[in-house]
Design an enzyme around this catalytic site. Structure first.
Site, PDB file in Angstrom:
ATOM      1  N   GLU A 169      13.831  -5.581   3.431  1.00 40.24           N
ATOM      2  CA  GLU A 169      12.581  -6.037   3.156  1.00 40.24           C
ATOM      3  C   GLU A 169      12.322  -7.096   3.805  1.00 40.24           C
ATOM      4  O   GLU A 169      13.010  -8.350   3.596  1.00 40.24           O
ATOM      5  CB  GLU A 169      12.216  -5.907   1.838  1.00 40.24           C
ATOM      6  CG  GLU A 169      12.151  -4.614   1.238  1.00 40.24           C
ATOM      7  CD  GLU A 169      11.530  -4.342  -0.115  1.00 40.24           C
ATOM      8  OE1 GLU A 169      10.664  -5.464  -0.544  1.00 40.24           O
ATOM      9  OE2 GLU A 169      11.701  -3.448  -0.870  1.00 40.24           O
ATOM     10  N   HIS A 197       4.704  -7.736   2.008  1.00 38.25           N
ATOM     11  CA  HIS A 197       6.334  -7.595   2.224  1.00 38.25           C
ATOM     12  C   HIS A 197       6.276  -5.942   2.645  1.00 38.25           C
ATOM     13  O   HIS A 197       5.482  -5.166   2.762  1.00 38.25           O
ATOM     14  CB  HIS A 197       6.956  -7.600   0.823  1.00 38.25           C
ATOM     15  CG  HIS A 197       6.653  -6.635  -0.189  1.00 38.25           C
ATOM     16  ND1 HIS A 197       5.519  -6.857  -1.101  1.00 38.25           N
ATOM     17  CD2 HIS A 197       7.523  -5.758  -0.756  1.00 38.25           C
ATOM     18  CE1 HIS A 197       5.655  -5.741  -2.058  1.00 38.25           C
ATOM     19  NE2 HIS A 197       6.958  -4.968  -1.792  1.00 38.25           N
ATOM     20  N   HIS A 211       8.286  -2.176   2.877  1.00 37.92           N
ATOM     21  CA  HIS A 211       9.237  -1.104   2.244  1.00 37.92           C
ATOM     22  C   HIS A 211       9.784  -0.292   3.372  1.00 37.92           C
ATOM     23  O   HIS A 211       9.348   0.500   3.790  1.00 37.92           O
ATOM     24  CB  HIS A 211       8.251  -0.027   1.582  1.00 37.92           C
ATOM     25  CG  HIS A 211       7.924  -0.910  -0.056  1.00 37.92           C
ATOM     26  ND1 HIS A 211       7.015  -0.032  -0.824  1.00 37.92           N
ATOM     27  CD2 HIS A 211       8.183  -2.012  -0.612  1.00 37.92           C
ATOM     28  CE1 HIS A 211       7.084  -0.922  -1.906  1.00 37.92           C
ATOM     29  NE2 HIS A 211       7.524  -1.989  -1.933  1.00 37.92           N
ATOM     30  N   ASP A 262       7.721  -5.080  -7.928  1.00 41.90           N
ATOM     31  CA  ASP A 262       6.660  -5.562  -7.482  1.00 41.90           C
ATOM     32  C   ASP A 262       5.480  -6.070  -8.563  1.00 41.90           C
ATOM     33  O   ASP A 262       5.160  -7.058  -8.395  1.00 41.90           O
ATOM     34  CB  ASP A 262       5.950  -4.848  -6.256  1.00 41.90           C
ATOM     35  CG  ASP A 262       6.741  -4.514  -4.874  1.00 41.90           C
ATOM     36  OD1 ASP A 262       7.587  -5.295  -4.872  1.00 41.90           O
ATOM     37  OD2 ASP A 262       6.386  -3.523  -4.509  1.00 41.90           O
TER      38      ASP A 262
HETATM   39 ZN    ZN Z   1       7.857  -3.590  -2.740  1.00 44.35          ZN
END
Ligand code: ZN
Length: 138
Positions: A22, A80, A82, A93
């Site tokens: 990520e 961010h 995935h 998260d």
């Molecule tokens: Zn996430």
């Protein structure tokens, strides 16, 4: 929230470059007439270096904050990626939510076309945030 197309493309490029992990970063800008506009992207180091989670490395976070302060910018969003799941906030998260007042952008690389969604996170719940891509660069 308005995000210049160039910055959206840079976020996507970063998400691909940091595969299989990520990626994460901040978007900074200012609010005018009640509308937030992003002007600067700060890629952060994912200290977790994981395909399943991210942890913003404190040093890169401090450097971004210092630069924002110097330019009079505020945090508008945290983003961010995935790599293999949908652009929906995960349990971690929620647990690591930076702030209920900042949009959480998630870039999903699950499908062949990347997708981006923005969320407000608070009290373990998420609500879709409105944002637009704008062509104009400041
Ligand atoms: Zn996430």
């Amino acid at each position: 929230l308005q995000i210049p197309r160039r910055i959206v493309q840079e976020m996507l490029a970063q998400a691909v470059a940091e595969l299989p992990n990520e990626c994460c970063g901040l978007l900074a800008g200012c609010v005018a007439d009640g509308l937030g506009r992003v002007v600067q992207r700060y890629p952060l180091v994912n200290a977790a270096a994981s395909p399943k989670e991210y942890l913003s490395q404190p040093e890169s976070m401090f450097a971004a904050h210092r630069d924002m302060l110097g330019r009079g910018l505020d945090i508008m969003a945290i983003y961010h990626s995935h790599p293999t799941s949908d652009p929906i906030p995960s349990r971690s998260d929620h647990e690591r939510n930076y702030s209920p007042n900042v949009v959480n952008i998630i870039i999903s690389l699950k499908a062949s076309e990347p997708s981006l969604r923005g969320w407000w996170l608070a009290d373990g719940k998420h609500q879709e945030a409105e944002w637009d891509v704008i062509e104009e660069d400041l």
